[in-house]
Design a protein around this motif. Structure first.
Motif, short mmCIF file in Angstrom:
data_model
loop_
_atom_site.label_atom_id
_atom_site.label_comp_id
_atom_site.label_asym_id
_atom_site.label_seq_id
_atom_site.Cartn_x
_atom_site.Cartn_y
_atom_site.Cartn_z
N THR A 1 -2.26 -2.54 -0.13
CA THR A 1 -1.23 -3.56 0.08
C THR A 1 -1.78 -4.98 -0.07
OG1 THR A 1 -1.62 -3.48 2.48
CG2 THR A 1 0.16 -2.10 1.59
N GLU B 1 3.20 11.03 5.58
CA GLU B 1 3.68 11.69 4.37
C GLU B 1 5.03 11.12 3.94
OE1 GLU B 1 1.98 13.66 2.58
OE2 GLU B 1 0.34 14.13 3.96
N ALA B 2 5.25 11.08 2.63
CA ALA B 2 6.51 10.57 2.09
C ALA B 2 7.68 11.41 2.59
CB ALA B 2 6.47 10.60 0.57
N GLY C 1 11.69 2.36 -0.09
CA GLY C 1 11.15 3.69 0.14
C GLY C 1 10.55 3.84 1.52
N MET D 1 3.77 7.82 0.19
CA MET D 1 2.82 8.14 1.25
C MET D 1 2.09 6.88 1.70
SD MET D 1 -0.44 10.74 1.13
CE MET D 1 -1.51 9.59 0.25
N ILE D 2 1.87 6.77 3.00
CA ILE D 2 1.12 5.64 3.56
C ILE D 2 -0.21 6.17 4.08
CG2 ILE D 2 1.15 3.72 5.20
CD1 ILE D 2 4.17 4.27 5.50
N ILE E 1 -0.14 2.18 0.06
CA ILE E 1 1.20 2.74 -0.11
C ILE E 1 1.27 3.35 -1.49
CG2 ILE E 1 3.68 2.28 -0.19
CD1 ILE E 1 3.26 0.05 1.82
N ASP E 2 1.46 4.65 -1.54
CA ASP E 2 1.44 5.40 -2.81
C ASP E 2 0.19 5.08 -3.61
OD1 ASP E 2 3.87 6.58 -2.17
OD2 ASP E 2 5.03 4.99 -3.13
N GLY E 3 -0.94 4.97 -2.90
CA GLY E 3 -2.23 4.78 -3.54
C GLY E 3 -2.60 3.35 -3.84
N THR E 4 -1.70 2.40 -3.59
CA THR E 4 -1.96 0.99 -3.89
C THR E 4 -2.30 0.23 -2.62
OG1 THR E 4 -0.42 1.02 -5.77
CG2 THR E 4 -1.02 -1.13 -4.89
N ARG F 1 10.04 -4.68 -0.54
CA ARG F 1 10.02 -3.23 -0.79
C ARG F 1 10.03 -2.42 0.49
NH1 ARG F 1 4.89 -2.50 -4.58
NH2 ARG F 1 5.07 -0.42 -3.64
N THR G 1 10.92 7.17 3.98
CA THR G 1 9.76 7.31 4.85
C THR G 1 9.89 6.30 5.98
OG1 THR G 1 8.42 7.93 2.94
CG2 THR G 1 7.24 7.31 4.95
#
Length: 316
Positions: free
Chosen positions: A65, A25-26, A155, A1-2, A60-63, A76, A188
């Motif tokens: 960037t 959404e992913a 991804g 997820m972004i 991105i996925d909670g991290t 990635r 995604t």
């Protein structure tokens, strides 16, 4: 997820992207659409940090960037631009292998991935692996560009006006190729375009930008049925809206019971194209090919129109 949170980019006294927030959404395709200079490409490039934001952040996925090394982040994320950006003096195989080589994949794994992707894009590895970009058609170059972006199994795939240089027939084929690839890998995708027709065809959700701002973000049906006043209304077009809405549904959604004569219609054909075929052939009804678990039946002019009216009422 972004997750894009209050993303802003200013250059001097000019705001290029103004406080944009949205969630991608992913496993979905989000299309960012708008006129030239709306800030679409800048927004996309801030996701992989080709451009640094003035404020706000991308997760991105909670991290965040900004906590990821630039090279690691970009390896990635697949990235496709208009014109593909293929290296002209490298073969097709070496172009596709660019990122896997950079991140240290062994030669056998790279060869296997290149062969897999060429076959997936219906480019015979024996014929195309050793060719150079200038030996390919525009559509073939486009497929190689997407294959290169997917080579390291990212991804997330970012695409900036990827089909803008293609003629209409090849462009539609390239769009359908992308949908098939996305369904297979569950990638995604964020894609930038100025073409509302393309946005409706490809997008699970559409983000409309104008003069640096995000004006509306929703499904194609939401934008067509309830467009925000002003620019979004003009973009979706009052006369085209019913036909674009029909393009979001498939023949299988409007099948009626009963056999009729004629050449069968594919149940996966969209209702706008089915209506065009009915009008072109002068038929009121055409048979629908059966599919696994479903009988055939037929589709009709009256049934398609009724389905469109029903969709409008249910969404109001």
């Amino acid at each position: 997820m972004i997750a894009i949170e209050h993303l802003t980019k200013r250059i001097g006294g000019t705001t290029i992207v103004d406080d944009v927030s949205m969630v991608v959404e992913a496993g979905t395709i989000t299309v960012v659409v708008g006129t030239s200079g709306a800030g679409k490409s800048t927004l996309l490039r801030m996701v992989n940090r080709l451009i640094s934001p003035t404020s706000g952040r991308v997760l991105i996925d909670g991290t965040d960037t900004m906590t990821i090394a630039e090279d690691t982040l970009r390896h990635r994320i697949g990235y496709v631009i208009q014109g593909n950006g293929l290296f002209p003096h490298w073969t097709v195989a070496r172009n596709i292998a660019t990122v896997p080589r950079l991140i240290g994949w062994d030669a056998s794994r790279i060869d296997q991935r290149v062969t897999e992707l060429l076959a997936l894009f219906q480019l015979d590895p024996g014929e195309f692996a050793g060719k150079f970009p200038h030996q390919l058609s525009g559509g073939q170059q486009q497929r190689v560009g997407v294959a290169r972006a997917l080579a390291a199994e990212p991804g997330l795939l970012l695409m900036d006006e990827p089909f803008g240089a293609l003629d209409p027939i090849i462009r539609r084929r390239a769009q359908d190729d992308l949908l098939a690839i996305q369904r297979r890998f569950g990638t995604t995708i964020m894609l930038v375009t100025h073409d509302m027709e393309e946005a409706c065809h490809l997008g699970d959700r559409i983000a409309v930008m104008h003069e640096a701002k995000l004006l509306q973000y929703g499904t194609p049906a939401e934008l067509l049925i309830r467009p925000a006043e002003g620019f979004v209304e003009r973009l979706v077009g009052s006369s085209e809206r019913p036909f674009r809405l029909l393009s979001l549904a498939k023949v299988r959604d409007a099948v009626e019971p009963g056999d009729v004569p004629g050449s069968p219609v594919d149940p996966d054909l969209n209702l706008r194209d089915a209506l065009s075929r009915l009008i072109w052939t002068g038929a009121e009804r055409l048979p629908v090919a059966p599919e696994q678990g479903r009988p055939g039946g037929h589709v009709s002019v009256a049934g398609i129109i009724a389905h469109g009216r029903s969709s409008m009422r249910l969404s109001e």
